[in-house]
Design a protein around this motif. Sequence first.
Motif, PDB file in Angstrom:
ATOM      1  N   THR A   1      -7.055  67.109  57.645  1.00  0.00           N
ATOM      2  CA  THR A   1      -6.809  68.448  57.082  1.00  0.00           C
ATOM      3  C   THR A   1      -7.370  69.505  58.031  1.00  0.00           C
ATOM      4  OG1 THR A   1      -8.892  68.384  55.837  1.00  0.00           O
ATOM      5  CG2 THR A   1      -6.907  67.591  54.701  1.00  0.00           C
ATOM      6  N   ALA A   2      -8.240  69.074  58.942  1.00  0.00           N
ATOM      7  CA  ALA A   2      -8.830  70.001  59.919  1.00  0.00           C
ATOM      8  C   ALA A   2      -9.134  69.264  61.210  1.00  0.00           C
ATOM      9  CB  ALA A   2     -10.133  70.581  59.372  1.00  0.00           C
TER      10      ALA A   2
ATOM     11  N   GLU B   1       3.765  73.866  57.124  1.00  0.00           N
ATOM     12  CA  GLU B   1       3.956  73.054  55.909  1.00  0.00           C
ATOM     13  C   GLU B   1       5.274  72.287  55.962  1.00  0.00           C
ATOM     14  OE1 GLU B   1       1.996  72.426  53.395  1.00  0.00           O
ATOM     15  OE2 GLU B   1       0.435  73.942  53.554  1.00  0.00           O
ATOM     16  N   VAL B   2       6.281  72.873  56.659  1.00  0.00           N
ATOM     17  CA  VAL B   2       7.583  72.174  56.723  1.00  0.00           C
ATOM     18  C   VAL B   2       7.937  71.849  58.168  1.00  0.00           C
ATOM     19  CG1 VAL B   2       8.616  72.989  54.616  1.00  0.00           C
ATOM     20  CG2 VAL B   2       8.694  74.465  56.637  1.00  0.00           C
TER      21      VAL B   2
ATOM     22  N   LYS C   1       0.297  68.109  56.953  1.00  0.00           N
ATOM     23  CA  LYS C   1       0.965  69.426  56.911  1.00  0.00           C
ATOM     24  C   LYS C   1       0.004  70.488  56.390  1.00  0.00           C
ATOM     25  CE  LYS C   1       5.691  67.837  56.659  1.00  0.00           C
ATOM     26  NZ  LYS C   1       5.674  66.390  56.391  1.00  0.00           N
ATOM     27  N   GLY C   2       0.018  71.651  57.018  1.00  0.00           N
ATOM     28  CA  GLY C   2      -0.869  72.739  56.611  1.00  0.00           C
ATOM     29  C   GLY C   2      -2.267  72.665  57.217  1.00  0.00           C
ATOM     30  N   ALA C   3      -2.543  71.602  57.972  1.00  0.00           N
ATOM     31  CA  ALA C   3      -3.877  71.441  58.583  1.00  0.00           C
ATOM     32  C   ALA C   3      -4.092  72.514  59.646  1.00  0.00           C
ATOM     33  CB  ALA C   3      -3.990  70.062  59.221  1.00  0.00           C
ATOM     34  N   ARG C   4      -5.373  72.809  59.879  1.00  0.00           N
ATOM     35  CA  ARG C   4      -5.724  73.804  60.901  1.00  0.00           C
ATOM     36  C   ARG C   4      -6.626  73.204  61.967  1.00  0.00           C
ATOM     37  NH1 ARG C   4      -6.773  79.709  58.548  1.00  0.00           N
ATOM     38  NH2 ARG C   4      -4.800  79.959  57.460  1.00  0.00           N
ATOM     39  N   LEU C   5      -6.385  73.626  63.187  1.00  0.00           N
ATOM     40  CA  LEU C   5      -7.261  73.273  64.316  1.00  0.00           C
ATOM     41  C   LEU C   5      -8.007  74.541  64.721  1.00  0.00           C
ATOM     42  CD1 LEU C   5      -6.315  71.360  67.560  1.00  0.00           C
ATOM     43  CD2 LEU C   5      -7.189  73.693  67.723  1.00  0.00           C
TER      44      LEU C   5
END
Length: 225
Positions: free
Chosen positions: A152-153, A224-225, A182-186
Amino acid sequence: MKAESFEPLPTADGSPTLLHPAFGEAYSSRYGAWMQANELYLKLTQTHLHPSPRVLEVGFGLGVNFRATLESCLQHGVYLEYLSYEAFPVSREVLNSVELPLSALAQKIWAGVLGDWPAEPHRPLCLEGAWGRLEVRFEDATQAFFPAEWATAIYFDPFSPKVNPEPWQPHVLKKLFLATSKGARLATYSVAGGFRRALAASGFVVRRVSGIGKKAWTVAERPEV
Ligand SMILES: C[S@@+](CC[C@H](N)C(=O)[O-])C[C@H]1O[C@@H](n2cnc3c(N)ncnc32)[C@H](O)[C@@H]1O
């Protein structure tokens, strides 16, 4: 490498860091090691808001980011899964020299990490409890297999591209993208143009955000998509 080879450096928020004798860089920002862990890695990836965070980190280093994330998850009562890759681990003695402002419970869990920290890191360190799970794989992130669509990160925290270029290569960034859900952030501290373009080419949507002082940071999101 001997403990005395790592020069201690105070940072602006009063938390300590160390200067790496071979890379010639500090493990954390001079603006504040604890601040950077909390404001950059934890919050810009929104891990502090996630109900079931799964963090993949490149560069466990001194465990500052881990400890900030652990503290936040304990406060919010969420289960933390933390998978970190570290190619050049420090000794237990060096790790133990970097003290941070932790709650009693977080300090107890950190003492468990120190207790299990291997003298010869051939096998991963795995620690599990009601708080969550930490796995440190003593592997080179450029060669390692990352779990698919898991994180998730991503805390992308090698030394700078100038002195430690290998982990910043496009093929590693592509592997990191494939490791995200999907939606994860770096999040990372570098805003180098070539690096940001390579992140975008891997599939991330990339933003530059204000950091502390004149410093800018990079946040990248898997759509997300
Ligand atoms: C800036 S420090 C990380 C600080 C750490 N995140 C913390 O919270 O204390 C960079 C770390 O990346 C590690 N590193 C450098 N190249 C690496 C690679 N190819 N694979 C895995 N780790 C690497 C270094 O040994 C060092 O511990």
